[in-house]
Write an enzyme that holds these catalytic residues in place. Structure first.
Site, mmCIF file in Angstrom:
data_model
loop_
_atom_site.group_PDB
_atom_site.id
_atom_site.type_symbol
_atom_site.label_atom_id
_atom_site.label_comp_id
_atom_site.label_asym_id
_atom_site.label_seq_id
_atom_site.Cartn_x
_atom_site.Cartn_y
_atom_site.Cartn_z
ATOM 1 N N HIS A 72 1.004 -1.226 0.113
ATOM 2 C CA HIS A 72 0.113 -0.061 0.119
ATOM 3 C C HIS A 72 0.961 1.363 -0.049
ATOM 4 O O HIS A 72 2.182 1.315 -0.025
ATOM 5 C CB HIS A 72 -0.847 -0.052 1.274
ATOM 6 C CG HIS A 72 -2.091 -1.078 1.181
ATOM 7 N ND1 HIS A 72 -3.434 -0.834 1.007
ATOM 8 C CD2 HIS A 72 -1.699 -2.344 1.417
ATOM 9 C CE1 HIS A 72 -4.003 -2.050 0.896
ATOM 10 N NE2 HIS A 72 -3.218 -2.942 1.217
ATOM 11 N N GLU B 196 3.444 -0.226 3.764
ATOM 12 C CA GLU B 196 3.027 1.460 3.429
ATOM 13 C C GLU B 196 4.075 2.238 2.540
ATOM 14 O O GLU B 196 5.005 2.611 3.316
ATOM 15 C CB GLU B 196 2.367 2.220 4.730
ATOM 16 C CG GLU B 196 1.106 1.725 5.222
ATOM 17 C CD GLU B 196 -0.034 1.777 4.470
ATOM 18 O OE1 GLU B 196 0.141 2.318 3.403
ATOM 19 O OE2 GLU B 196 -1.115 1.322 4.934
#
EC number: 3.4.19.11
Length: 395
Positions: free
Chosen positions: A306, A365
């Protein structure tokens, strides 16, 4: 690259003539019996393409082979209908060309179409990989899985659960390309040999979980869905903030890991550009495809890519195994990202994976800033993630 078997040829010969590991040639030809090859049969040689060459004055196959550091047999194999003693000036022959650099520049807006083109090119150059369709998106786009490796350790990576986090897809494809180049050329990646990893790991990669959403963010709405997605987007034609699938369901809030908690506390109670978890768990075909893949394959570890934050999450409700901490510490060391054990979040793919299988799961992330992250960060993110990728395979 394809060659035609001659009488007396063996896959070991091809390995020597093209300097390609024998096991990769065997894996590139799963339907071929190496002990009973027949003249005329086609054999796929990984890591090579062919280019056309026009014969010049005084050229011979032997001279051409010497100039290009090839064996004469390699030239004869890709020119089965050419008599080496009857070449004329102007004749066109094929030359084997080793692939030594990435196939394309992936630091571009990375649509489903571009990804599909890349997958086709990779399959052609590296026929030992398998491309599987694990499901379809709402709009019928195939959700593709790349799978290769001969080991028992099953590692899965995926990207673009969220539409405006599409940069994760070309990053993952770039890292994959680096690994494949290393396999066929024998070069190290940060001092690590890729072949032992190939032999130790069964690697699964889904580079674009949400193709409809990615295309919406990059290219705008398809005509048939234009009115509906603009309505979901509160009348705006700016889709840069869109994370959901084309129906307005957040795919990373779709899993039965305390889904009811997320459903209750999410502000969005109807289809929205982000954060709407759906009317029930696993209503969306993309989420179902990923759940079925995990159930059918029994992965040993999972990494979902992500953006953004330069951190990663590795625990869920105390259900993660001890191994997760060891991996998290290594991921933190090689990337510089912050390892976060718990956050107040449920219903994600990583959450469900840990809950369901009690195996290490990670939400990575990548990068830092506002989604969609600018392509100017591409190389930096690639370098940060490459270490995590290698650690996920070798540890």
């Amino acid at each position: 690259m394809q060659v035609h078997v001659r009488s007396g040829d063996s896959l070991w010969n091809y390995s020597q003539w093209f300097l390609i590991p024998l096991n990769l040639i065997i894996d590139s030809n799963p339907n071929l019996n190496p002990t009973s090859m027949q003249p005329g049969q086609i054999v796929h040689i990984p890591g090579f393409t062919t280019i056309s060459y026009r014969i010049k004055k005084d050229d011979t196959l032997w001279k051409i082979a010497r100039r290009r550091n090839l064996s004469v047999d390699a030239l004869l194999l890709v020119n089965p209908n050419k008599n080496p003693n009857q070449l004329s000036v102007g004749d066109v022959i094929q030359l084997p060309q080793r692939v030594i650099s990435p196939l394309t520049n992936r630091a571009v807006p990375y649509t489903f179409s571009l990804m599909t083109s890349d997958l086709n090119k990779l399959k052609e150059i590296y026929p030992f990989i398998k491309i599987n369709t694990i499901g379809q998106s709402v709009l019928g786009k195939p959700i593709q899985e790349i799978r290769f490796g001969k080991g028992k350790k099953k590692v899965h990576l995926d990207a673009s659960f969220h539409a405006n986090e599409w940069i994760t897809s070309p990053i993952l494809m770039e890292v994959l390309n680096t690994f494949l180049l290393s396999l066929t050329n024998g070069n190290l990646i940060r001092g690590i040999s890729s072949m032992p990893l190939y032999n130790a790991v069964d690697l699964s990669i889904v580079p674009m979980v949400n193709p409809d959403g990615v295309d919406l963010v990059i290219s705008g709405p398809p005509s048939a869905q234009r009115e509906e997605v603009i309505r979901i987007n509160k009348g705006s034609t700016d889709f840069t903030g869109w994370k959901a699938n084309i129906r307005g369901v957040d795919l990373n809030n779709q899993y039965p890991a305390n889904w009811e908690i997320e459903k209750e506390r999410k502000e969005e109670k109807a289809p929205a550009p982000r954060d709407y978890p759906g009317d029930a768990p696993l209503t969306e075909p993309e989420a179902v495809a990923m759940a079925n893949l995990a159930r059918n394959r029994s992965f040993d570890r999972l990494l979902a890519l992500h953006t953004q934050g330069e951190e990663f999450y590795w625990g869920y409700e105390g259900l993660e195994p001890r191994e997760s901490r060891v991996l998290a510490e290594e991921f933190e060391r090689v990337s510089g990202y912050k390892a976060v054990q718990y956050i107040d979040s449920h219903a994600g793919y990583k959450d469900w994976f840990i809950q369901e299988f009690r195996k290490p799961g990670f939400t990575i992330e990548l990068g830092l800033g506002t989604n969609p992250l600018p392509l100017s960060q591409f190389r930096e993110i690639y370098e940060e993630f490459l270490g995590i990728f290698l650690a996920a395979l070798y540890m």
